[in-house]
Design an enzyme around this catalytic site. Sequence first.
Site, short mmCIF file in Angstrom:
data_model
loop_
_atom_site.label_atom_id
_atom_site.label_comp_id
_atom_site.label_asym_id
_atom_site.label_seq_id
_atom_site.Cartn_x
_atom_site.Cartn_y
_atom_site.Cartn_z
N ARG A 138 -13.74 -5.58 3.87
CA ARG A 138 -12.61 -5.46 4.82
C ARG A 138 -13.02 -5.61 6.29
NH1 ARG A 138 -7.93 -3.76 4.64
NH2 ARG A 138 -8.09 -1.95 6.01
N GLU A 197 -13.58 -1.68 7.07
CA GLU A 197 -12.86 -1.76 8.34
C GLU A 197 -13.61 -1.13 9.51
OE1 GLU A 197 -9.23 0.35 7.08
OE2 GLU A 197 -9.80 1.92 8.47
N GLU A 212 -4.42 -7.50 5.25
CA GLU A 212 -3.53 -6.40 5.64
C GLU A 212 -2.61 -6.88 6.77
OE1 GLU A 212 -5.56 -3.02 7.28
OE2 GLU A 212 -3.85 -1.70 6.97
N ARG A 264 0.86 -1.18 0.00
CA ARG A 264 0.00 0.00 0.00
C ARG A 264 0.89 1.24 0.00
NH1 ARG A 264 -3.69 1.94 5.07
NH2 ARG A 264 -1.84 3.18 5.50
N TRP A 321 -11.83 11.79 9.06
CA TRP A 321 -10.43 11.40 9.17
C TRP A 321 -10.31 9.96 8.68
CZ3 TRP A 321 -7.47 7.59 11.55
CH2 TRP A 321 -6.08 7.78 11.42
N HIS A 358 -9.16 6.53 2.76
CA HIS A 358 -9.54 6.77 4.15
C HIS A 358 -10.74 7.71 4.29
CE1 HIS A 358 -8.43 6.58 8.52
NE2 HIS A 358 -8.00 5.42 8.11
N TYR A 403 -3.21 11.21 5.97
CA TYR A 403 -3.45 9.88 6.52
C TYR A 403 -2.38 8.87 6.04
CZ TYR A 403 -4.74 5.18 6.67
OH TYR A 403 -4.64 3.84 6.88
N ASP A 432 -5.15 3.69 0.17
CA ASP A 432 -6.26 3.92 1.11
C ASP A 432 -6.66 5.40 1.05
OD1 ASP A 432 -8.05 3.95 3.20
OD2 ASP A 432 -6.73 2.94 4.63
N GLU A 491 -9.19 2.00 -1.32
CA GLU A 491 -9.89 1.63 -0.09
C GLU A 491 -10.69 2.81 0.45
OE1 GLU A 491 -7.20 -0.19 2.63
OE2 GLU A 491 -8.29 0.52 4.37
C1 GCO Z 1 -6.03 0.66 7.54
C2 GCO Z 1 -6.79 1.58 8.39
C3 GCO Z 1 -6.17 1.91 9.69
C4 GCO Z 1 -7.10 2.70 10.56
C5 GCO Z 1 -6.86 2.35 11.99
C6 GCO Z 1 -7.83 3.05 12.91
O1 GCO Z 1 -6.37 0.59 6.38
O2 GCO Z 1 -5.15 -0.01 8.04
O3 GCO Z 1 -7.33 2.63 7.68
O4 GCO Z 1 -4.91 2.47 9.54
O5 GCO Z 1 -6.98 4.06 10.36
O6 GCO Z 1 -6.93 0.98 12.13
O7 GCO Z 1 -7.71 2.58 14.20
MG MG Z 2 -8.03 1.71 5.87
#
Ligand code: GCO
Ligand code: MG
Length: 402
Positions: free
Chosen positions: A283, A262, A339, A148, A402, A212, A160, A210, A236
């Site tokens: 995810r 996630e 991951e 990634r 975020w 995010h 991020y 990602d 992602e």
């Molecule tokens: C990822 C995630 C994480 C989250 C984190 C939050 O793709 O690994 O986006 O980095 O931000 O797990 O607690």
């Molecule tokens: Mg993520």
Amino acid sequence: MSKIERAEVFVASPGRNFVTLRLTTSDGVTGLGDATLNGRELAVASYLRDHVVPLLVDRDPANIEDIWQYLYRGAYWRRGPVTMTAVAAVDTALWDIKGKVAGLPVYQLLGGRSRDGVLVYSHASGTDTASLLDDVARFRDLGYKAIRAQAAVPDAGASYGVRKGTVYEPAAHSLPDEQPWSTEAYLDFAPTYLEAVRDRFGFGFHLLHDVHHRLTPIEAARFGKRVEDCRLFWMEDPTPAENQEAFRLIRQHTTTPVAVGETLSSIWDVQHLITEQLIDYVRTTVVHAGGITHLRRIFDLAALYQVRTGSHGATDLSPVTLAAAVHVDTAVPNFGIQEYMPHVAETMEVFRSEVRFEDGMLHAGDEPGLGVEYDEKAAERFPYEPRYLPVARRLDGSVHDW
Ligand code: GCO
Ligand code: MG
């Protein structure tokens, strides 16, 4: 009949905060479950200690499905990350116990091995394109077959996914960092560094990115279209997923594959994403989506729609979750990718795990159960400290995702 005799909740910070549930049966068999919800740890610890532990004592640990239904339906208040993380911890510990009682690794209980190893991706990052490229080279040298890539956006401060030394989410502050965000700057810059990665290293490995949750659907559509020639494995969380329907618009514009899940905690949160084929990878993972029992249900639904798995595995998920995820990944037919960010040494002093990395893959090991032990004495050296994830603000000061 064996009974659950003891249920203990440990909160410790070996490298970062983790909440861990340990169940012990009347036969002296122990099982572990991860109950960590990054930045909201104590809410789950209390949910378990105050509301779940009293319900577990004297139950038959063999009845995993019944205990799952009892905790989920019996709470009346359904779903949500706190509830589903607490249920997950119990469920994971029960699968660990069942494996130990049977003398089998958990992947055998789930139907056995579907693959030799579990393909993983890790996180390369940089403060600019040049340092990102160096980091990608490092991960290639370590044998990763999937990487990634994230870089800090100029003028948008701390973007991020960019590591500072060994620190990765959250920053070492007791209150949330507030980080500036500019969608315009990101949309201009991110495609250029993804292209630079492909220009320098070619297409002989999987490249992921990602977003995010930072874009609107139409912005995400534009981004996905713009990076099509990079042939990403996935983009992602292109947009927040509370509104599952939002992904239809992204789909209409781009063939860049999409991964989501996630932050989602139940099958209902991903139902339309899966059944309407609005995503390519789901995810959700063991700890935040109700444990192995519920995750398996999500993955089976996904298999019907050619959606593959891509479980979350950042370092705020404990080695117990990683092991459980690798057991599930080893068994399910529609596995996609896992991951994987290695945990720091302090974490591994407390959690001893059988999971091994070799040649771009993770292996679960053949110990009965999950193959993880918790050293509570070692954990005492790392007391809990409150930590928060950052908060993003647009350049005008308003709050962003975020
Ligand atoms: C990822 C995630 C994480 C989250 C984190 C939050 O793709 O690994 O986006 O980095 O931000 O797990 O607690
Ligand atoms: Mg993520």
